[in-house]
Design a protein around this motif. Sequence first.
Motif: not given
Length: 334
Positions: A132-135, A174-184
């Motif tokens: 999801a691009g989380i850093m 880069e500011g507030t962002v929304i990340k969507t993902m399906t857990p494993m």
Amino acid sequence: MYLLLSIFAFGLLVLGHEFGHFIMARANGVTVEEFSVGMGPRIWQKQGKNTLYSLKALPIGGSVKMYGETADEAGEGSFFSKSPLRKMTIIAAGPIMNIIMALLVLFAVILFTGYSSNVISEVIPDSPAQAAGIMPGDKIIRVNGERAYTFQDVSTYIAYNGLNEVTLEMKTSEGTVIKTMTPMESEGRALVGIVPQSVENPGFFESMGESFDQARSLITQTLFSLKILFTGRASLNDFGGPVTIFKISSEVASVSLWGLASFAAFLSINLAVLNLIPFPALDGGWLLILLVELITRRKLPDKFVGIWNTIGFVILMSFMLLITFKDIFLPGGF
């Protein structure tokens, strides 16, 4: 040894709760006839100037008996003679004291042991979070729209969501962002593949701020659990009574006294929130009655109040006995 520590910790929570009622009763000029910790037969007592101080056999509650709790005792120093607002301060003081105690305990635990923040220190390779691009350095603010005050909130909401798609609101460079993902799935748990940043030596004011965040988190989690209960997504097997509490407390104490302190703070917050539910015989039930009297400026009939509290007491005691029976004889559930 550990069982005694857990009983002592639980007793302190009850003592603090009842002491809150006691000091506000005294502050409002109400005579306290008995201040007791525990339920059942008295095993120790001492008569003060106006108050009988007692310790009872079962460490599962306590009470403050005030003079003039009924219309038959409306003289000087009676609870009945006070205004609805003064009565409300006396009733609310117990839960408020539990929250204050939890804050003090959490502050000490955080100051001396540190805490896990919502800032991400590591992203697991080939995980949903990485995809999801989380850093590292990103901070989680919300999970599925629910405010995440602590990393425990993040873990709880992800676990409750299961393997369904989860939305994380993040504060990034880069500011507030929304990340969507399906857990494993890993060892039966739903994970997104993030490791929180550990703060090992927080300062005084940082510890104070985090203690408020953790207290808010515990309050939110308790309300979230009640929401699950009242929407029918929990069963009696999800509840635990005094036996379960002492068992868990003993296990936690055997690992760490700081762990026992954290668990005591959790119980203290739970005690405060549950007592504020507007149900008969609970502090919240009394506050509801007094709020009606404050708004209408009319006292509700004593007969109604008596029946209201009696029904609530019978229901609560029946529920407690059922849960205790389950804990002792059916620990695996019904």
